[in-house]
Every structure is written in structure tokens, then in C-alpha cells.
Write an enzyme that holds these catalytic residues in place. Structure first.
Site, PDB file in Angstrom:
ATOM      1  N   SER A 301      83.831 -47.940 -36.889  1.00 29.96           N
ATOM      2  CA  SER A 301      82.770 -48.574 -37.666  1.00 29.96           C
ATOM      3  C   SER A 301      82.353 -49.871 -36.995  1.00 29.96           C
ATOM      4  CB  SER A 301      83.258 -48.892 -39.079  1.00 29.96           C
ATOM      5  OG  SER A 301      84.055 -50.077 -39.090  1.00 29.96           O
ATOM      6  N   ASP A 302      81.121 -50.310 -37.263  1.00 25.26           N
ATOM      7  CA  ASP A 302      80.801 -51.690 -36.953  1.00 25.26           C
ATOM      8  C   ASP A 302      81.657 -52.558 -37.862  1.00 25.26           C
ATOM      9  OD1 ASP A 302      79.624 -53.957 -35.884  1.00 25.26           O
ATOM     10  OD2 ASP A 302      77.589 -53.173 -36.052  1.00 25.26           O
ATOM     11  N   CYS A 303      81.823 -53.800 -37.489  1.00 21.42           N
ATOM     12  CA  CYS A 303      82.858 -54.607 -38.129  1.00 21.42           C
ATOM     13  C   CYS A 303      82.426 -55.104 -39.507  1.00 21.42           C
ATOM     14  CB  CYS A 303      83.259 -55.742 -37.202  1.00 21.42           C
ATOM     15  SG  CYS A 303      83.896 -55.081 -35.637  1.00 21.42           S
ATOM     16  N   ALA A 305      81.554 -52.855 -41.707  1.00 23.48           N
ATOM     17  CA  ALA A 305      80.599 -51.861 -42.204  1.00 23.48           C
ATOM     18  C   ALA A 305      81.189 -50.992 -43.302  1.00 23.48           C
ATOM     19  CB  ALA A 305      80.106 -50.982 -41.050  1.00 23.48           C
TER      20      ALA A 305
END
Length: 827
Positions: A301-303, A305
Site C-alpha cells: 500500500s501507499d503509506c 493508505a
């Protein structure tokens, strides 16, 4: 109550992991020789076993508590099994960069890394051999840091979201607005980063990946914070046609064609579903349709997210449920920003949101990637383990960083003043004026680590021994005060030539910060106008992202304009290489230069490419009122480019579009006819869109008096297939090097059937019979037409989204609303 217990336990595990990470333990390789018996006897330590079996063996040896402790980017490891803690979040966008997984020293060894220009600038070179060379240096330096226990084996790079809207704060991280350009770029970049081509290991011959790259952000991500719409909760309404045609092709190259190790899901939702919880994106398209399962490849995941699924998208009622639904729908690792929001991995399991089987699969995918990078193998068996500090910022890397900057710099205007022959000593006094003239870290742009040096234009002038005077200028949108004006005018009045270094920087465009204006800051325009009124040669160097240069182009007192982007550690000397003619400019704009009023014509939230109510069209494909178009760029010489009948004996090998192979069809000829069915039957590619079309032979004659590179760009257009029709689409490109005055260079531009095909409303990629045109250069220097005959052929049958995840800009506005956000009137 289970969720509370789970969260508390998780916090304890994270604190333990953080302590280990701060001490650098996370970068230590597992010891398969002298480690605990539970490790050395495990199949993971057997290099003869398959990576999948080895990964399964170590993960299956964990209990559920240990598994849960390794689902975040801060992976706790398992002390009982001799598995060290590991940080999955390292950065290397244009050089090894500051991030939780990279630990620079304060001085001496491992205190810096080569800082190349931002991708938007070196992409402007239209030279994929250069891209490969840069990526090879980055991966070498990343390995050096890993071997010194100062960096990970996986890196969150590259950013390949197309730069569709000129206001986007992260556009400079990307290769530009065109998906075909990005596909060529990313293929070469991944070969250099991972040292694999379509999964086959290259230069080392060792069977190991050099590093694990992460293509980001999947998908439809190009908004940070605009008019109250923030990336963490933005729902991007995208038609299936636009998704398949524009937003996803770069990721197809990453996943299907290059088998990249990792992909990052983005903050935003697409058509109602947060990307990291979207089974259609992550499972149906990525893993099933593109077959991205060869090495159990993993999604991160993006951080934060995952937290956003709950907190900003309101898609679940808890963090635990958000983590559970993301795991179930294909996301394997939850990245979190330290000391912010907790992703409740324990609660996701104990609350019944995810099974242990799904958790096990996610971990196997991640650790198989580490195995392929040699994480568990003896150092002696892996040539990358021998890379050390002596291979960081070598003389070759330093020269490459400077070359990357000069090759991308783009000449936008020139009345003949450039190249300028600066005389040393007192024969020529130079005024260096503006906010960028003595820039330091700003030249690196975003996602940068400490550079060994940052050489400004002022430094370059000193090294050249120029007689110069310096004055600062307005910073971004600041007011033109008398302090700026008086100092600048005084400097200019005493000089023979005026160099203005201006534009914008990362203080007004960056991650989490979109722009509202794309005009040159008025204070800078006012100052430049005053300077130019002196009647002296006045040269403007624009740094940062693209601005509407109409006032500068129209001002006859301004001699020349050069776009220099974010040029990296040697940006100042690189700029003077261009100014003096030591290097002749041959860059081309990787984006459209829009008029300033464009920001008032379409909201950032409108994701549609084609023109419609409240949308004049996006990118050069659908917008025809540019100040300067995509792929525009001037030279210090004149080139006559034309189509030729073949590749003559003087064939000049260019730096091509990343597809890298020709075909057996010879060269396309004017007014030729080609049977679609014959083209397909003669192709052995697994994916029909990669089948070759007859290459296009070109001749490029330098009719001027300056040796120069020439970036050849080839476009196609057609009225075959569904209306509306794009104005043109990039079909191929290559860069010819050092074409001497009077010389005629030759090249073959390779094309695939995919670049000629169209996407229908359902996203299907179809090659239609009909008349096609080829257009060479910008502005177009020559054209050629040919005809495709036979029956329309589907090259790619696009998987359809679930009924509740479809969007039609024409039909579904009232359903999805608010209509105003789509540029349509509110009923």
C-alpha cells in the site's frame, strides 16, 4: 475488545521492531550458516529449492502472532527463527533517497548518493539507453547501501502515473504525460533497476534480481490537495475506456511485460472503491488479466493508505476491517508513516476480517521477492553482494548525472543569441539573476537523498572563470520588492549579457501540494520585463515544472528560453553546457505547455481525457490549443527529417523506445497496404499488441553548422475505429547522437500493432482496418499514409468491472456526483 487487544499487542511489536530498525539490524541478511537451527534447517536456506517453496517454508514455520508482526512495512522479523526485522520502505526515485529504509551517515562513507535530475527532465531526452544507464547506477548504489546494512533490497520507485493535469504537485516525479513514452521509459528503467528483462536475468547471470522495484501508484492517481479534494479520500471517476487506454498501460508494462517485483496501490478510490481494497484492479486486472503471478509478486500500500480506507473513504467501519478487506482483495503489505495512524493487523485477524490462509499468501509473496534478490543466500554466490562504497558516486556516475541534465534540457526560444560565447576575464560581464541562480538543494527536487555536491549556476560561472555579478529575485509567488528590483537592475546594467534563472520549486509544487496557477509568477515576469528592456541579450532559464511562457515568448527583447526542470547535483554546470554550446540542446517537452487560463476550464477532479462539457480535452491527444505542444524542442542547428525507403548503408543506431526489437516486415512504405490478419499470423509474441509492424526508416540531415543530437518522434492518427478520434498518438521515438553538420543520419523507428490500435468504450484494444497517417517531428516535418486491410482484430479483451464500479461521464454524473466536480452543470 478483541480489536483493542490486537492494537495494543501490535503497538508493542512495532516498538520492538522500531528499536531494531534504528540500530540497522533490519538490513542484516539472515545467517543460513551459523544462525539458529530452526533457520539453517529450514528449506528457505536451500538455494537449490525453488523460491516459492523456500518462501512457503519460512512463512509456514511462523505462528499466527509472528505472521501478524510481519504484515507492515516495519516487519518485526521472527527472532525464534533467526529472521531479522526488515523495513520495506526505501526510496530511490532518481537516486538513493532519504526514507525509513535508508540510513545515511553524517559524513564520510555512506553519507550521500548520486542525485540525478528528476525523471521529468531526463525523460525529456527521449533516450531510453540513458534511462537504463541511470537506473543501473541507482541499483548499484542501492546494493552498496544494502550490503553495508544501510538500505533495503526493495525500493518504492518508479512513479509512472501519467502527468495529465499541469497542476499536479508530483508531476516532476514522472516521465511525462504520454503513456507510450512512459512505457518505453519504464521498460528500460526496470531492466536497469532489477537487472531483468521480462523476468529473464541479464548482466550478472546469477539468477538474482539486483533489487526489487515498485511501480506506483496503482491507479488513477494525479491529485494531491485541490479545492478540498485530498488524495487520501478522493474518488476518481474514470471510464473503462480511459482506464485501459491512458491510466493503466504503464502498469501493464511493469506487470505483464517486465514482471516487476512489486506494485504500490494508491490512496485514491476508483469508481467508488479504494484502490488498495479493489479486487477488480488488484486481482482481476493485475494478477489475472496481466498474469502478474510469475514470482508471487506482491502489492504494497501507499503509506497510511489502508487507514484511509476507513478514515477518509469511509469504506469500512474500522482500521481492522480496512486491513482485512485490503488483504482479501490483493494488497499484501500495509505501509504506515511512523507515529501517525495504526493499521490494525491484529484486529483484522482476531476480528474475523481475514483468514490466516490469506495472511500466509501475502507473506509468501513478499519473502519470495527477497529470496529472488538473494536475501537468504551466501554472499559468495551473489555478485551483487560484493558491491561496496567504492561504487557510489563514481566519476562515471557524476558524468552521467550531468549528461542526463543536458540531454533533457529543452530550448523553447532562440533568436540566434544561443549558444553564447562567454569571454573570460573582463571582456564579457555576466549578470546571474533570479531565485535559482544560486540554488542548492532545490535543484534536486523531491524524493532526494544527500548529494555529494549540488553545483548551482553561480558555481558553474565561477568554475568557468566568468566575470559575473549576482542578484537574487522573487521567490515563487512573492511580490517584486524594490530590494529585488533595484539589485537585479543594478547587476544587469553593469553586465553585457543577462541570465535569469527562475520559475518555481518544490515549495509550491510537491507531494500533498497541487498548484492553482500555471502562469509564470507575475513578480518574476515584471522583473524579467524590466531586465529585458535594457536591450541587452536576455536569456531565461526556467526551472521547476512547466509554466505558461507566452509573455516571455512574445517579448521580443527576450533572446532565448531554456527549460531545465530539476537538474540534479550538477545542474548549474549542465545549464552552462547548454548556454555555451558545449552541448547542443536536443530535449523535447515531455508535457504540453498549457495556457494559463486552462486551470479555469477544467477541474482537477475531472479524470476524462476526451473533451466534453467543462473539459477542453487533456494532453496533446485531445487538446489542440497548446502554447507549446508535447515533444516540442528547438536546436542550435537545422535538421531536415524525412521518411526514406529503408535503412541505407549509413544507418545510425539511435537510443530507441524501449521495445528494442525490430520485426520481419521490413520498412513501411508510403501508400502501402497491410493485412491485419497477415500481420498477426506472422507474429509469435504472447500478446498481440506487442507484435511488430513494419519499421519506419527515416533520414535526418543536419543542414546547419552545429553538431547536435536529434530526438526523432513519430506520431500516428486515423479515423478508423470509434469517434471521437485523437489528434495524434505517439507511435515511436529514438535519439540520434552527434549528427555533424552536413551529415545525414539514418534510423529505423520500431512500432508495434498496439500503438496503432484503439480502445473502445469497453476498454477492448482493437486494430481497425482503414487509412492511417504517420507524422514525423514536432511541428510535423513530413507525413506518410498507409492502409490496414482485412477484419478488425481484438488485441486485448479487457476485463469488465463489476456493475457497481462502472462510470460513464455522459450518463452517470447524477449517479456519482457531484456533477460540478466533473465540469458539468449542477441540475
Amino acid at each position: 475488545m478483541k480489536n483493542l487487544i490486537g492494537t495494543s499487542a501490535l503497538l508493542g511489536l512495532l516498538q520492538g521492531a522500531a528499536a531494531q530498525l534504528q540500530s540497522g539490524i533490519y538490513t542484516h541478511y539472515p545467517d543460513c550458516v551459523d544462525g539458529p537451527d530452526l533457520l539453517t534447517s529450514n528449506l528457505v536456506c536451500d538455494p537449490s529449492a525453488s523460491p516459492a517453496d523456500r518462501a512457503a517454508a519460512i512463512i509456514n514455520a511462523m505462528n499466527i502472532t509472528e505472521k501478524l508482526a510481519n504484515l507492515l512495512d516495519v516487519a518485526n522479523g521472527t527472532e525464534r527463527l533467526g529472521l531479522p526485522a526488515y523495513e520495506w520502505w526505501s526510496e530511490a526515485l532518481h537516486g538513493v533517497a532519504g526514507s525509513p529504509g535508508v540510513n545515511f551517515t553524517d559524513e564520510g562513507d555512506y553519507s550521500y548518493a548520486t542525485s540525478f535530475p528528476m525523471p521529468i527532465l531526463f525523460s525529456a531526452a527521449f533516450n531510453d539507453e540513458l534511462v537504463l544507464d541511470i537506473a543501473t547506477v541507482i541499483s548499484t548504489e542501492a546494493r552498496a547501501y544494502s550490503n553495508a546494512a544501510r538500505g533495503g533490497l526493495d525500493y518504492f520507485t518508479p512513479n509512472i502515473n501519467p502527468f495529465k493535469d499541469p497542476r499536479w504537485g508530483r508531476g516532476s516525479e514522472t516521465p511525462g504525460e504520454d503513456p507510450t513514452r512512459i512505457q518505453g521509459y519504464v521498460k528500460s528503467l526496470l531492466i536497469g533497476l532489477e537487472d531483468t528483462d521480462n523476468g529473464a536475468f541479464n548482466t550478472s547471470g546469477s539468477g538474482f534480481k539486483k533489487m526489487i522495484a515498485t511501480c506506483k501508484h496503482f491507479a488513477g492517481y494525479d491529485l494531491e490537495d485541490w479545492e478540498g479534494n485530498i488524495r487520501y479520500g478522493f474518488d476518481a471517476f474514470i471510464t473503462t475506456q480511459d482506464l485501459a487506454e491512458y491510466y493503466l498501460p504503464p502498469f501493464q508494462t511493469c506487470a505483464r511485460d517486465q514482471n516487476v517485483g512489486s506494485i504500490m496501490c494508491s490512496y485514491n478510490a476508483v469508481n467508488g472503491v479504494p484502490a488498495c481494497a479493489d479486487s477488480y484492479l488488484q486481482e482481476t486486472i493485475l494478477r489475472e488479466h496481466w498474469g502478474w503471478t510469475k514470482d508471487n509478486n506482491y502489492i504494497t500500500s501507499d503509506c497510511n493508505a489502508i487507514w484511509d480506507i476507513f478514515a477518509n473513504h469511509n469504506y469500512t467501519t474500522s482500521s481492522a476491517a480496512a486491513e482485512g478487506i485490503s488483504l482479501v482483495n490483493g494488497c499484501d503489505n500495509a505501509c504506515i508513516v511512523a507515529n501517525t495512524y495504526v493499521t490494525d493487523v491484529n484486529g483484522s485477524y482476531y476480528g474475523g476480517f481475514v483468514s490466516e490462509e490469506v495472511i500466509t499468501t501475502a507473506l509468501i509473496r513478499q519473502y519470495e521477492a527477497l529470496i529472488i534478490a538473494g536475501y537468504f543466500d551466501p554472499a559468495a554466490s551473489n555478485p551483487y553482494r560484493a558491491i561496496g562504497w567504492d561504487q557510489v558516486n563514481t566519476p562515471y556516475a557524476q558524468e552521467l548525472a550531468r549528461t542526463a541534465a543536458t540531454e533533457g534540457m529543452t530550448l523553447l526560444k532562440n533568436d540566434g543569441t544561443l549558444p553564447y560565447k562567454f569571454a573570460n576575464g573582463t571582456d564579457c560581464k555576466v549578470a546571474l539573476i533570479g531565485m535559482w541562480a544560486n540554488a542548492s538543494y532545490q535543484m534536486q527536487g523531491g524524493y532526494s537523498g544527500p548529494a555529494p555536491y549540488v553545483h548551482s549556476p553561480l558555481y558553474a560561472a565561477q568554475q568557468l572563470g566568468l566575470d559575473y555579478v549576482y542578484a537574487n529575485g522573487p521567490i515563487n509567488q512573492s511580490t517584486l520588492t524594490s530590494n529585488y528590483s533595484d539589485a537585479a537592475m543594478s547587476a544587469a546594467e553593469s553586465a553585457d549579457v543577462i541570465l535569469y534563472f527562475g520559475g518555481i520549486d518544490i515549495s509550491v509544487e510537491s507531494e500533498a501540494m497541487d498548484r492553482y496557477q500555471i502562469a509564470w509568477p507575475q513578480s518574476q515576469l515584471d522583473l524579467i520585463s524590466q531586465l529585458a528592456s535594457l536591450g541587452k541579450p536576455t536569456i531565461v532559464l526556467e526551472l521547476g515544472s512547466m509554466l505558461d511562457a507566452t509573455p516571455l515568448i512574445d517579448n521580443k527583447n527576450i533572446s532565448a528560453i531554456v527549460w531545465a526542470g530539476y537538474p540534479g547535483q550538477d545542474g548549474g554546470p549542465a545549464a552552462f553546457d547548454i548556454l555555451t554550446g558545449a552541448v547542443a540542446p536536443a530535449g523535447r517537452l515531455p508535457v504540453t505547455m498549457y495556457p494559463a487560463d486552462y486551470v479555469n476550464q477544467v477541474p482537477m477532479t475531472n479524470m476524462s481525457l476526451r473533451s466534453g462539457p467543462g473539459n477542453p480535452g487533456r494532453t496533446y491527444k485531445w487538446y489542440d490549443d497548446a502554447v507549446l505542444p508535447f515533444a516540442y524542442g528547438l536546436h542550435y542547428t537545422e535538421f531536415k527529417a524525412s521518411f526514406s525507403g529503408g535503412a541505407p548503408s549509413g544507418y545510425h543506431h539511435g537510443s530507441g523506445n524501449g521495445w528494442g526489437h525490430g520485426n520481419g516486415w521490413g520498412s513501411v512504405g508510403a501508400h502501402g497496404q497491410y493485412s491485419i490478419q497477415s500481420l498477426l499470423s506472422g507474429c509469435s509474441e504472447a500478446h498481440p499488441d506487442l507484435c511488430g509492424f513494419p519499421s519506419v526508416a527515416i533520414s535526418v540531415h543536419n543542414t546547419g553548422d552545429v553538431t547536435s543530437d536529434y530526438a526523432a518522434v513519430l506520431f500516428s492518427n486515423t479515423t478508423a475505429g470509434p469517434a471521437p478520434y485523437p489528434l495524434k498518438s505517439l507511435a515511436s521515438y529514438t535519439r540520434l547522437h552527434s549528427v555533424a553538420p552536413g551529415q545525414t543520419a539514418h534510423a529505423s523507428l520500431n512500432m508495434t500493432l498496439g500503438v496503432l490500435a484503439r480502445r473502445d468504450e469497453n476498454g477492448n484494444q482493437i486494430l481497425y482496418p482503414g487509412e492511417y497517417n504517420l507524422l514525423l517531428d514536432v511541428p510535423t516535418k513530413t507525413t506518410m499514409s498507409f492502409r490496414l486491410t482485412g477484419q478488425a482484430a481484438v488485441l486485448d479483451q479487457w476485463p469488465q468491472p463489476p456493475a457497481n464500479q462502472t462510470f460513464s461521464a455522459a450518463e452517470d454524473c447524477p449517479l456519482y456526483g457531484p456533477c460540478a466536480a466533473l465540469g458539468q452543470p449542477v441540475e
